[in-house]
Motif scaffolding. Structure first.
Motif, PDB file in Angstrom:
ATOM      1  N   ALA A  15       0.830  -1.208   0.000  1.00 15.32           N
ATOM      2  CA  ALA A  15       0.000   0.000   0.000  1.00 15.32           C
ATOM      3  C   ALA A  15       0.865   1.259   0.000  1.00 15.32           C
ATOM      4  CB  ALA A  15      -0.928  -0.008   1.219  1.00 15.32           C
ATOM      5  N   ILE A  16       1.944   1.238   0.770  1.00 15.28           N
ATOM      6  CA  ILE A  16       2.851   2.387   0.804  1.00 15.28           C
ATOM      7  C   ILE A  16       3.485   2.598  -0.561  1.00 15.28           C
ATOM      8  CG2 ILE A  16       5.044   3.223   1.742  1.00 15.28           C
ATOM      9  CD1 ILE A  16       4.247   1.904   4.402  1.00 15.28           C
ATOM     10  N   PHE A  17       3.917   1.502  -1.184  1.00 12.97           N
ATOM     11  CA  PHE A  17       4.559   1.620  -2.499  1.00 12.97           C
ATOM     12  C   PHE A  17       3.565   2.135  -3.546  1.00 12.97           C
ATOM     13  CE2 PHE A  17       6.398  -0.382  -6.437  1.00 12.97           C
ATOM     14  CZ  PHE A  17       7.512   0.444  -6.504  1.00 12.97           C
ATOM     15  N   ALA A  18       2.331   1.643  -3.484  1.00 15.69           N
ATOM     16  CA  ALA A  18       1.309   2.122  -4.413  1.00 15.69           C
ATOM     17  C   ALA A  18       1.084   3.619  -4.242  1.00 15.69           C
ATOM     18  CB  ALA A  18       0.005   1.358  -4.193  1.00 15.69           C
ATOM     19  N   SER A  19       1.089   4.082  -2.997  1.00 21.34           N
ATOM     20  CA  SER A  19       0.922   5.514  -2.722  1.00 21.34           C
ATOM     21  C   SER A  19       2.090   6.315  -3.292  1.00 21.34           C
ATOM     22  CB  SER A  19       0.804   5.731  -1.216  1.00 21.34           C
ATOM     23  OG  SER A  19       0.719   7.107  -0.912  1.00 21.34           O
ATOM     24  N   GLU A  20       3.305   5.786  -3.157  1.00 21.45           N
ATOM     25  CA  GLU A  20       4.485   6.462  -3.710  1.00 21.45           C
ATOM     26  C   GLU A  20       4.401   6.555  -5.229  1.00 21.45           C
ATOM     27  OE1 GLU A  20       7.675   4.113  -2.209  1.00 21.45           O
ATOM     28  OE2 GLU A  20       7.808   5.221  -0.312  1.00 21.45           O
ATOM     29  N   LEU A  21       3.900   5.502  -5.860  1.00 23.07           N
ATOM     30  CA  LEU A  21       3.766   5.512  -7.319  1.00 23.07           C
ATOM     31  C   LEU A  21       2.716   6.529  -7.767  1.00 23.07           C
ATOM     32  CD1 LEU A  21       4.025   1.718  -8.222  1.00 23.07           C
ATOM     33  CD2 LEU A  21       5.717   3.511  -8.658  1.00 23.07           C
ATOM     34  N   GLN A  22       1.647   6.656  -6.989  1.00 22.12           N
ATOM     35  CA  GLN A  22       0.636   7.664  -7.319  1.00 22.12           C
ATOM     36  C   GLN A  22       1.218   9.070  -7.240  1.00 22.12           C
ATOM     37  OE1 GLN A  22      -2.603   6.847  -4.616  1.00 22.12           O
ATOM     38  NE2 GLN A  22      -3.660   5.535  -6.081  1.00 22.12           N
ATOM     39  N   LEU A  23       2.013   9.311  -6.212  1.00 28.01           N
ATOM     40  CA  LEU A  23       2.665  10.613  -6.069  1.00 28.01           C
ATOM     41  C   LEU A  23       3.624  10.851  -7.224  1.00 28.01           C
ATOM     42  CD1 LEU A  23       3.257  13.178  -4.484  1.00 28.01           C
ATOM     43  CD2 LEU A  23       4.929  11.885  -3.141  1.00 28.01           C
ATOM     44  N   PHE A  24       4.363   9.835  -7.617  1.00 27.20           N
ATOM     45  CA  PHE A  24       5.267   9.926  -8.773  1.00 27.20           C
ATOM     46  C   PHE A  24       4.490  10.340 -10.007  1.00 27.20           C
ATOM     47  CE2 PHE A  24       6.829   7.911 -12.622  1.00 27.20           C
ATOM     48  CZ  PHE A  24       8.176   8.233 -12.643  1.00 27.20           C
ATOM     49  N   GLN A  25       3.375   9.675 -10.245  1.00 26.18           N
ATOM     50  CA  GLN A  25       2.560   9.942 -11.429  1.00 26.18           C
ATOM     51  C   GLN A  25       2.024  11.368 -11.435  1.00 26.18           C
ATOM     52  OE1 GLN A  25      -1.156   7.634 -11.983  1.00 26.18           O
ATOM     53  NE2 GLN A  25      -0.056   6.705 -13.689  1.00 26.18           N
ATOM     54  N   ARG A  26       1.499  11.795 -10.275  1.00 23.56           N
ATOM     55  CA  ARG A  26       0.964  13.159 -10.188  1.00 23.56           C
ATOM     56  C   ARG A  26       2.060  14.195 -10.403  1.00 23.56           C
ATOM     57  NH1 ARG A  26      -2.107  11.063  -5.755  1.00 23.56           N
ATOM     58  NH2 ARG A  26      -0.634  11.984  -4.286  1.00 23.56           N
ATOM     59  N   SER A  27       3.233  13.930  -9.852  1.00 20.11           N
ATOM     60  CA  SER A  27       4.345  14.875  -9.983  1.00 20.11           C
ATOM     61  C   SER A  27       4.797  14.989 -11.438  1.00 20.11           C
ATOM     62  CB  SER A  27       5.523  14.432  -9.106  1.00 20.11           C
ATOM     63  OG  SER A  27       5.153  14.411  -7.749  1.00 20.11           O
ATOM     64  N   TYR A  28       4.849  13.866 -12.128  1.00 13.32           N
ATOM     65  CA  TYR A  28       5.264  13.879 -13.536  1.00 13.32           C
ATOM     66  C   TYR A  28       4.259  14.640 -14.385  1.00 13.32           C
ATOM     67  CZ  TYR A  28       6.825  12.231 -18.097  1.00 13.32           C
ATOM     68  OH  TYR A  28       7.257  12.164 -19.398  1.00 13.32           O
ATOM     69  N   ARG A  29       2.990  14.391 -14.140  1.00 11.26           N
ATOM     70  CA  ARG A  29       1.960  15.117 -14.893  1.00 11.26           C
ATOM     71  C   ARG A  29       2.049  16.612 -14.639  1.00 11.26           C
ATOM     72  NH1 ARG A  29      -3.010  11.025 -13.586  1.00 11.26           N
ATOM     73  NH2 ARG A  29      -2.750   9.632 -15.364  1.00 11.26           N
ATOM     74  N   ALA A  30       2.273  16.986 -13.384  1.00  9.61           N
ATOM     75  CA  ALA A  30       2.374  18.407 -13.043  1.00  9.61           C
ATOM     76  C   ALA A  30       3.562  19.049 -13.748  1.00  9.61           C
ATOM     77  CB  ALA A  30       2.508  18.575 -11.533  1.00  9.61           C
ATOM     78  N   ALA A  31       4.679  18.318 -13.831  1.00  9.89           N
ATOM     79  CA  ALA A  31       5.860  18.852 -14.510  1.00  9.89           C
ATOM     80  C   ALA A  31       5.583  19.061 -15.992  1.00  9.89           C
ATOM     81  CB  ALA A  31       7.041  17.906 -14.319  1.00  9.89           C
TER      82      ALA A  31
END
Length: 215
Positions: A15-31
């Protein structure tokens, strides 16, 4: 404190890793959205300089005395857009490196290893009922190494496996020739997402706009 049962610990780590991947995805989209905004601002500045409305056609730069001035506006805008595209390429490489280190760290923590070992990772995931795309994960590892370290075994090995990730200019494979488009990063993301969580990437996650990453 008593240790958690193995299945509970695994569920929490996943669950923690899935949350980290979601944050990664959101950050990339924002960039990428920030870079898209910059490109839109360049067009607005050109329209303002040439006194054009939002839907007016751009002049072709052949209007007598104004020719040089119009061409200068276009040249400056072209330079700005080129820099934005270079920035998009750097952003994709940076997120590629982050994605690999996220996966490497997750595996090493769960396996209590100091170094990432593909064979152990594969066996661990198979025991969990997953069939990870180890070929894609290995390509991610090589691409991250190439992006970080430049010319060397990482770039050469990646070129043998994925020549499509390099510019076709006849030069030796190196970091400056490495091109990580958004669809490629999504490809690697999907492999990590499934290997790490057992989930398939959604259509939304695979559909991030890739137009800014120039060849």
């Amino acid at each position: 404190m008593a240790e958690l049962p193995t299945n509970v610990a695994e569920a929490i780590a996943t669950a923690i890793f899935a949350s980290e991947l979601q944050l990664f995805q959101r950050s990339y989209r924002a960039a990428l959205k920030a870079l898209e905004y910059e490109e839109q601002e360049v067009e607005k500045s050109v329209r303002a300089a040439l006194r054009l409305g939002a839907t007016d056609e751009f002049p072709d730069g052949e209007d007598g005395d104004s020719d040089d001035l119009i061409r200068e506006v276009y040249d400056r805008a072209s330079e700005s857009v080129t820099e934005i595209h270079r920035g998009a390429t750097l952003v994709s490489k940076a997120f590629l490196i982050v994605l690999w280190h996220m996966w490497e760290r997750h595996c090493n923590r769960r396996l209590k290893e100091r170094e990432y070992r593909s064979g152990k990772v594969f066996a661990w995931l198979n025991a969990k009922g997953r069939t990870p795309d180890m070929k894609r994960l290995d390509q991610l590892r090589l691409a991250a190494n190439c992006a970080k370290h430049g010319p060397g075994d990482g770039c050469r090995n990646l070129f043998r496996k994925r020549p499509d990730l390099f510019r076709e200019n006849g030069r030796a494979p190196c970091e400056s020739n490495l091109i990580i488009k958004t669809d490629v990063l999504n490809e690697f993301f999907s492999a990590v997402l499934y290997a790490g969580t057992g989930r398939e990437a959604s259509a939304e996650s695979r559909g991030v706009e890739a137009a800014l990453v120039a060849d």
